[in-house]
Motif scaffolding. Structure first.
Motif, PDB file in Angstrom:
ATOM      1  N   ASN A 144       0.837  -1.200   0.000  1.00 10.15           N
ATOM      2  CA  ASN A 144       0.000   0.000   0.000  1.00 10.15           C
ATOM      3  C   ASN A 144       0.873   1.252   0.000  1.00 10.15           C
ATOM      4  N   ASN A 145       1.854   1.253  -0.901  1.00 13.61           N
ATOM      5  CA  ASN A 145       2.868   2.308  -0.932  1.00 13.61           C
ATOM      6  C   ASN A 145       2.863   3.005  -2.286  1.00 13.61           C
ATOM      7  N   THR A 146       2.511   4.281  -2.288  1.00 18.41           N
ATOM      8  CA  THR A 146       2.642   5.113  -3.482  1.00 18.41           C
ATOM      9  C   THR A 146       4.015   5.771  -3.451  1.00 18.41           C
ATOM     10  N   VAL A 147       4.820   5.521  -4.467  1.00 22.13           N
ATOM     11  CA  VAL A 147       6.195   6.038  -4.525  1.00 22.13           C
ATOM     12  C   VAL A 147       6.250   7.143  -5.568  1.00 22.13           C
ATOM     13  N   ILE A 148       6.776   8.301  -5.178  1.00 21.47           N
ATOM     14  CA  ILE A 148       6.776   9.466  -6.061  1.00 21.47           C
ATOM     15  C   ILE A 148       8.200   9.954  -6.320  1.00 21.47           C
ATOM     16  N   ALA A 149       8.376  10.605  -7.491  1.00 27.48           N
ATOM     17  CA  ALA A 149       9.702  11.140  -7.834  1.00 27.48           C
ATOM     18  C   ALA A 149       9.592  12.429  -8.638  1.00 27.48           C
ATOM     19  N   HIS A 150       8.404  13.018  -8.694  1.00 22.43           N
ATOM     20  CA  HIS A 150       8.251  14.287  -9.402  1.00 22.43           C
ATOM     21  C   HIS A 150       8.332  15.432  -8.388  1.00 22.43           C
ATOM     22  N   PRO A 151       9.134  16.467  -8.658  1.00 19.61           N
ATOM     23  CA  PRO A 151       9.307  17.554  -7.689  1.00 19.61           C
ATOM     24  C   PRO A 151       8.000  18.177  -7.208  1.00 19.61           C
ATOM     25  N   LYS A 152       6.998  18.302  -8.088  1.00 17.61           N
ATOM     26  CA  LYS A 152       5.732  18.907  -7.671  1.00 17.61           C
ATOM     27  C   LYS A 152       5.004  18.037  -6.653  1.00 17.61           C
ATOM     28  N   ASN A 153       5.074  16.727  -6.843  1.00 14.17           N
ATOM     29  CA  ASN A 153       4.465  15.817  -5.876  1.00 14.17           C
ATOM     30  C   ASN A 153       5.207  15.848  -4.546  1.00 14.17           C
ATOM     31  N   VAL A 154       6.534  15.914  -4.616  1.00 11.82           N
ATOM     32  CA  VAL A 154       7.349  15.983  -3.401  1.00 11.82           C
ATOM     33  C   VAL A 154       7.026  17.265  -2.627  1.00 11.82           C
ATOM     34  N   GLU A 155       6.942  18.370  -3.326  1.00 10.20           N
ATOM     35  CA  GLU A 155       6.595  19.629  -2.663  1.00 10.20           C
ATOM     36  C   GLU A 155       5.202  19.555  -2.040  1.00 10.20           C
ATOM     37  N   HIS A 156       4.310  18.851  -2.688  1.00  7.06           N
ATOM     38  CA  HIS A 156       2.942  18.743  -2.189  1.00  7.06           C
ATOM     39  C   HIS A 156       2.903  18.057  -0.823  1.00  7.06           C
ATOM     40  N   ILE A 157       3.626  16.937  -0.673  1.00  5.92           N
ATOM     41  CA  ILE A 157       3.549  16.207   0.603  1.00  5.92           C
ATOM     42  C   ILE A 157       4.454  16.803   1.674  1.00  5.92           C
ATOM     43  N   LEU A 158       5.531  17.507   1.259  1.00 11.69           N
ATOM     44  CA  LEU A 158       6.464  18.050   2.248  1.00 11.69           C
ATOM     45  C   LEU A 158       6.166  19.495   2.639  1.00 11.69           C
ATOM     46  N   ARG A 159       5.378  20.195   1.827  1.00  9.61           N
ATOM     47  CA  ARG A 159       5.087  21.599   2.153  1.00  9.61           C
ATOM     48  C   ARG A 159       3.618  21.971   1.973  1.00  9.61           C
ATOM     49  N   THR A 160       3.110  21.851   0.742  1.00  9.83           N
ATOM     50  CA  THR A 160       1.770  22.352   0.429  1.00  9.83           C
ATOM     51  C   THR A 160       0.696  21.714   1.307  1.00  9.83           C
ATOM     52  N   ASN A 161       0.721  20.397   1.408  1.00 15.48           N
ATOM     53  CA  ASN A 161      -0.271  19.679   2.214  1.00 15.48           C
ATOM     54  C   ASN A 161       0.414  18.891   3.320  1.00 15.48           C
ATOM     55  N   PHE A 162       1.385  19.540   3.953  1.00 13.63           N
ATOM     56  CA  PHE A 162       2.227  18.905   4.969  1.00 13.63           C
ATOM     57  C   PHE A 162       1.414  18.240   6.071  1.00 13.63           C
ATOM     58  N   ASP A 163       0.367  18.901   6.556  1.00 12.36           N
ATOM     59  CA  ASP A 163      -0.401  18.373   7.689  1.00 12.36           C
ATOM     60  C   ASP A 163      -1.080  17.048   7.387  1.00 12.36           C
ATOM     61  N   ASN A 164      -1.281  16.743   6.109  1.00 14.16           N
ATOM     62  CA  ASN A 164      -1.922  15.480   5.746  1.00 14.16           C
ATOM     63  C   ASN A 164      -0.941  14.322   5.648  1.00 14.16           C
ATOM     64  N   TYR A 165       0.362  14.632   5.739  1.00 16.46           N
ATOM     65  CA  TYR A 165       1.370  13.589   5.551  1.00 16.46           C
ATOM     66  C   TYR A 165       2.376  13.555   6.705  1.00 16.46           C
ATOM     67  N   PRO A 166       1.948  13.138   7.888  1.00 15.81           N
ATOM     68  CA  PRO A 166       2.886  12.988   9.002  1.00 15.81           C
ATOM     69  C   PRO A 166       3.720  11.718   8.837  1.00 15.81           C
ATOM     70  N   LYS A 167       4.692  11.540   9.721  1.00 15.76           N
ATOM     71  CA  LYS A 167       5.448  10.283   9.711  1.00 15.76           C
ATOM     72  C   LYS A 167       4.509   9.121   9.988  1.00 15.76           C
ATOM     73  N   GLY A 168       3.554   9.337  10.897  1.00 19.91           N
ATOM     74  CA  GLY A 168       2.491   8.364  11.087  1.00 19.91           C
ATOM     75  C   GLY A 168       2.793   7.273  12.096  1.00 19.91           C
ATOM     76  N   LYS A 169       1.715   6.682  12.587  1.00 22.17           N
ATOM     77  CA  LYS A 169       1.807   5.612  13.580  1.00 22.17           C
ATOM     78  C   LYS A 169       2.592   4.400  13.089  1.00 22.17           C
ATOM     79  N   PRO A 170       2.436   3.972  11.831  1.00 21.94           N
ATOM     80  CA  PRO A 170       3.203   2.798  11.377  1.00 21.94           C
ATOM     81  C   PRO A 170       4.714   2.970  11.535  1.00 21.94           C
ATOM     82  N   MET A 171       5.232   4.176  11.238  1.00 19.56           N
ATOM     83  CA  MET A 171       6.672   4.390  11.353  1.00 19.56           C
ATOM     84  C   MET A 171       7.117   4.382  12.810  1.00 19.56           C
ATOM     85  N   SER A 172       6.327   4.996  13.684  1.00 16.57           N
ATOM     86  CA  SER A 172       6.700   5.008  15.106  1.00 16.57           C
ATOM     87  C   SER A 172       6.605   3.605  15.697  1.00 16.57           C
TER      88      SER A 172
END
Length: 496
Positions: A77-105
């Protein structure tokens, strides 16, 4: 009732419980372990090995050939991205929707606890503010520079000088990755804890085991495997528990001693953080997280830098020429080490470009993941369902023609220099080696300082060449890029 019958009943009950947990986990995590698509089957069966030596190269191939530079591995269940616009989206634009999350902790929590790299929310904000204040302090940076120079002079250079002078393998061959990992661990321990780990019996070994086995959890197609081992305290999970217990015991002893002797006048991170954190368990989590990040990333970057220097002697010669202009030549191999000042380092644009180019091709963190807490749509139109793991892939991004041009696979430091020969960075969303956006790496400047000083000192002092001219990198899966068989090199002193 006989013991064998009791054991059988216990085994059936445990198996049923674990299988039920497995089904529930897959349901709520949207996993599809039986997916028959080509990508998932290649991943599950490891058939990608037929064409690729390294897993990240397979990812790079898939992402390069995807019209959107995005792929989905259903079994994870892993979406892997490599386009700069997508990277900016998850790391800045919509940052609050993409935390490290419970699975990683959950995966890394036994080792890192509530450390900054696996937490979100208030814990993350508190540690980031605390670390930002301390790592930005002039006194702390000066202390880090002092520790670095001392360890290069006392440990790293003498270790390379011990190599037999005759450049005839195998007696003169050393594993440079091992040397950098040992050096980086001592350096980061002194900076983080204010102690030399060589005086702490087994700390380095325990830390190695703990970080390796923790990372292996993340690579399992299902959590059921490592959770079952942890439940029954067997195999790798038993070794992991023992290693973490040792790290915890040694860290606890260090903190107790520090509180006894006082910490207000010391510059190491532990002492600086003690003034703000009274909970020793929380303090241990914070400092161990920095210990993990500081050791492995710097060692990995330096290892691949010298691999590329051995492959590109012209670039190595340019670094030496630049350093001679900035700080004068290294007059004699027997003279004391001529360390660069911070001002001299700032003048060495080609050195910085060479390190950035190394990290473009061989980033220490090859893939990093977040988890979507709500449904979302990426800029390329990809739908992301709630609970999906979304990973950006710096290793693949460094090999994208669409980002770096047709010469993307070439080692070319000049791509980082403007027409005046001055270093010119690019958008961090094209080059997320140090992350980007809200969670950009706080230790970036200190890591770059470490790599630049070590690289410069060793390039000026030694010839470092591959023991096998046909050698190519073979990585093992893990949190950071680690070479399976190390980096075998031949080291000789330069004759000046």
């Amino acid at each position: 009732m006989e013991f064998s019958s009791l054991y059988y009943i216990f085994f059936l009950f445990s198996s049923f419980s674990l299988f039920s947990y497995y089904l529930l986990t897959n349901k709520f995590m949207n996993l599809n372990p039986w997916c028959k698509c080509e990508i998932c089957q290649s991943f599950i069966t490891s058939s990608w090995r037929e064409k690729f030596t390294n897993l990240p190269d397979w990812y790079a191939h898939l992402l390069q050939n995807s019209p959107t530079n995005t792929i989905h591995i259903h079994t994870l269940n892993n979406t892997v991205i490599a386009h700069p616009k997508n990277v900016e989206h998850i790391l800045r634009t919509n940052f609050d929707n993409y935390p490290k999350g419970k699975p990683m902790s959950t995966i890394l929590g036994d080792l890192l606890g509530r450390g900054i790299f696996i937490v979100d929310g208030d814990h993350w904000r508190f540690q980031r503010k605390l670390a930002s204040l301390e790592l930005g302090s002039v006194s702390v940076r000066a202390y880090a520079h002092e520790v670095l120079n001392k360890e290069i002079e006392a440990k790293l250079v003498p270790a390379l000088l011990k190599v037999p002078s005759s450049p005839q393998p195998p007696s003169s061959v050393i594993d440079l990755q091992v040397e950098f990992r040992k050096f980086s661990f001592v350096n980061i321990c002194k900076f983080s804890f204010g102690v030399d780990p060589t005086g702490l019996d087994g700390l380095a070994e325990a830390f190695d085991v703990a970080s390796k086995l923790s990372s292996e959890r993340a690579l399992s197609p299902s959590w059921i495997t490592w959770r079952a081992k942890r439940l029954f305290n067997v195999g790798s999970e038993k070794r992991l528990k023992g290693a973490i217990s040792k790290v915890n015991a040694l860290a606890e002893n260090i903190m107790q001693e520090r509180r006894k002797i006082g910490f207000t006048t010391k510059m190491d991170l532990l002492s600086r953080f003690m003034g703000s954190v009274s909970d020793d368990k929380y303090l241990r989590d914070i400092v161990v997280s920095f210990l993990l990040a500081g050791r492995d990333t710097v060692a990995s970057g330096l290892t691949m830098f010298f691999y590329l220097m051995a492959r590109n002697p012209i670039a190595e010669a340019r670094i030496i020429e630049e350093s001679n202009r900035a700080m004068g030549p290294q007059h004699s191999s027997n003279s004391s080490i001529n360390f660069p000042t911070l001002e001299e380092l700032r003048k060495m644009h080609y050195l910085q470009a060479a390190i950035y180019e190394t990290l473009r091709l061989y980033p220490p963190v090859q893939i990093d993941s977040k988890f979507a807490i709500n449904d979302d749509v990426l800029p390329d139109g990809t739908f992301v369902k709630k609970g999906t793991r979304v990973s950006y892939h710096p290793y693949s991004m460094g090999r994208m023609e669409s980002i770096w041009g047709p010469d993307c696979l070439e080692f070319k430091p000049e791509r980082w220099l403007n027409d005046d020969g001055v270093f010119s960075p690019v958008s961090p969303y094209k080059y997320p080696v140090f992350q980007a956006g809200v969670r950009v790496c706080l230790g970036k400047d200190m890591s770059m300082l470490s790599m630049k000083v070590v690289a410069l000192i060793l390039v000026r002092r030694f010839h470092i060449r591959l023991a096998d001219l046909n050698w190519t990198p073979h990585f093992v899966p893990g949190l950071t890029a680690t070479l399976k068989d190390g980096l075998p090199v031949v080291v000789t002193e330069r004759l000046v």
